[in-house]
Design a protein around this motif. Structure first.
Motif, PDB file in Angstrom:
ATOM      1  N   THR A  20      72.161  50.000  61.861  1.00 56.80           N
ATOM      2  CA  THR A  20      72.386  48.568  61.668  1.00 56.80           C
ATOM      3  C   THR A  20      72.145  47.871  63.001  1.00 56.80           C
ATOM      4  O   THR A  20      72.625  48.328  64.034  1.00 56.80           O
ATOM      5  N   ILE A  98      63.582  41.417  63.511  1.00 59.88           N
ATOM      6  CA  ILE A  98      64.860  42.071  63.203  1.00 59.88           C
ATOM      7  C   ILE A  98      65.995  41.117  63.570  1.00 59.88           C
ATOM      8  O   ILE A  98      66.015  40.566  64.681  1.00 59.88           O
ATOM      9  N   GLU A 102      71.333  43.462  59.900  1.00 60.63           N
ATOM     10  CA  GLU A 102      70.433  44.132  58.966  1.00 60.63           C
ATOM     11  C   GLU A 102      70.511  45.642  59.122  1.00 60.63           C
ATOM     12  O   GLU A 102      70.629  46.167  60.227  1.00 60.63           O
ATOM     13  N   THR A 103      70.417  46.332  58.005  1.00 61.49           N
ATOM     14  CA  THR A 103      70.472  47.788  57.987  1.00 61.49           C
ATOM     15  C   THR A 103      69.106  48.340  57.611  1.00 61.49           C
ATOM     16  O   THR A 103      68.427  47.810  56.723  1.00 61.49           O
ATOM     17  N   PHE A 104      68.705  49.373  58.332  1.00 58.41           N
ATOM     18  CA  PHE A 104      67.369  49.959  58.155  1.00 58.41           C
ATOM     19  C   PHE A 104      67.461  51.475  58.034  1.00 58.41           C
ATOM     20  O   PHE A 104      68.359  52.098  58.590  1.00 58.41           O
ATOM     21  N   THR A 105      66.481  52.040  57.353  1.00 60.85           N
ATOM     22  CA  THR A 105      66.319  53.491  57.322  1.00 60.85           C
ATOM     23  C   THR A 105      65.111  53.849  58.190  1.00 60.85           C
ATOM     24  O   THR A 105      64.053  53.223  58.068  1.00 60.85           O
ATOM     25  N   CYS A 106      65.287  54.833  59.077  1.00 63.30           N
ATOM     26  CA  CYS A 106      64.232  55.231  60.013  1.00 63.30           C
ATOM     27  C   CYS A 106      63.813  56.661  59.711  1.00 63.30           C
ATOM     28  O   CYS A 106      64.655  57.537  59.531  1.00 63.30           O
ATOM     29  N   ASP A 134      63.434  48.378  55.558  1.00 66.43           N
ATOM     30  CA  ASP A 134      64.671  47.644  55.260  1.00 66.43           C
ATOM     31  C   ASP A 134      65.231  48.040  53.893  1.00 66.43           C
ATOM     32  O   ASP A 134      64.653  48.859  53.183  1.00 66.43           O
ATOM     33  N   ARG A 135      66.350  47.425  53.527  1.00 63.58           N
ATOM     34  CA  ARG A 135      67.035  47.779  52.283  1.00 63.58           C
ATOM     35  C   ARG A 135      66.198  47.477  51.045  1.00 63.58           C
ATOM     36  O   ARG A 135      66.396  48.058  49.994  1.00 63.58           O
ATOM     37  N   GLU A 138      60.854  47.332  52.358  1.00 58.81           N
ATOM     38  CA  GLU A 138      59.755  46.760  53.131  1.00 58.81           C
ATOM     39  C   GLU A 138      59.709  47.411  54.518  1.00 58.81           C
ATOM     40  O   GLU A 138      60.751  47.540  55.176  1.00 58.81           O
ATOM     41  N   VAL A 140      59.382  47.193  58.177  1.00 57.65           N
ATOM     42  CA  VAL A 140      59.501  46.093  59.139  1.00 57.65           C
ATOM     43  C   VAL A 140      58.870  46.444  60.482  1.00 57.65           C
ATOM     44  O   VAL A 140      58.527  45.561  61.256  1.00 57.65           O
TER      45      VAL A 140
END
Lengths: 151, 145
Positions: A20, A98, A102-106, A134-135, A138, A140
């Motif tokens: 996050t 960013i 915001e929460t992201f998956t890497c 992103d959630r 998409e 980013v």
């Protein structure tokens, strides 16, 4: 004895991790660089901007890390000591800005390993790619890290 | 003038990026960057460790220099304009170094109604040695938009 780099690492995917973007971390990162752009550090200016909040500096995504997928994990796989590596190259593709909260998956994977002879002797260039999603699914941003291993 | 609004029409091939001077680099900045970035490699903090690794002493995170280079672009073109940024770290940045970031416009184009600016970037130390070289793509608004 020279270090041997295992070419089989190309294609290796590290466990996905979730991060996050924290408001305070965005500001601390900008200040550590000495970049006091108001769009990074001033909530009022950020709130009045087209983005509706402060945004992260272009290189902020480098802070998205997890010990299961970071440079130390790569070094364990390569079997080399941290004192033998240098950051050779870095690239950021930024598809959108960013914002805090915001929460992201890497997802990081090893995409290339090349041999080279540099000023200080033989080396291997190990390229990893990290895709940030992103959630909503998409993409980013995409990071490419080239690590130089002095052999 | 810092943070003036720059439009796509204002930027031409060959234009120089206004130089951004950073430093002198102090140990405390490397410690602060370690905390902010999460990169606690002792090679940037512990002189004895860095000497034992054959690096002749501590040196700055490459990513700190890349942050300086990014700032040289956004100080000129504005926050949120950088679409792509890629660099090579060509020499180490040491304590007390003064780093000047600059560059020039290689090309401009329009794509999907956006004005794209291709930039060549570099940063050099007080001896004129390049420490970072790279490229960036920035996106700017049109005056007519």
């Amino acid at each position: 004895m020279p270090i041997r780099i295992d070419r089989a690492l190309v294609g290796k995917e590290y466990p996905a991790f979730v991060v996050t973007a924290e408001r305070g971390k965005i500001k601390a990162f900008a200040r550590a660089i000495g970049d006091l752009n108001q769009n990074y550090v001033d909530d009022d200016i950020g709130g009045a901007s087209a983005w509706g909040d402060i945004i992260a500096p272009p290189t902020f995504a480098i802070t998205f890390r997890d010990e299961t997928a970071d440079a130390a994990a790569l070094l364990r796989d390569l079997g080399v000591d941290i004192g033998r590596v240098l950051h050779g190259e870095q690239e950021f593709e930024i598809h959108r800005q960013i914002r805090p909260g915001e929460t992201f998956t890497c997802r990081t994977k090893v995409v290339d390993i090349q041999d080279k002879t540099g000023k200080s002797g033989p080396m291997a260039l190990v390229t990893r790619e990290t895709v940030i999603v992103d959630r909503g699914g998409e993409v980013v941003g995409t990071l490419r890290h080239v690590t130089v291993v002095r052999l | 003038m810092k943070y003036a609004k720059v439009y796509g029409e204002d930027v031409k091939v060959g234009d120089a990026i206004p130089p951004l001077v950073k430093g002198p680099i102090a140990q405390i900045q490397l410690t602060r960057y370690a905390g902010a970035s999460g990169d606690f490699n002792p090679i940037h903090q512990d002189d004895e460790f860095a000497r034992a690794a054959g690096m002749g002493g501590v040196f700055a995170h490459g990513m700190l220099s890349m942050g300086f280079v990014a700032q040289s672009v956004t100080d000129w073109l504005g926050a949120g304009t950088v679409r792509k940024l890629g660099v090579r770290f060509s020499a180490l940045v040491r304590l007390k170094d003064v780093i000047t970031c600059t560059g020039r416009v290689l090309g401009t184009s329009e794509k999907n109604g956006e004005r794209l600016v291709e930039l060549e970037l570099w940063a050099e130390n007080q001896r004129g040695e390049k420490v970072v070289t790279g490229r960036a793509t920035a996106v700017l608004q049109s005056r007519s938009a």
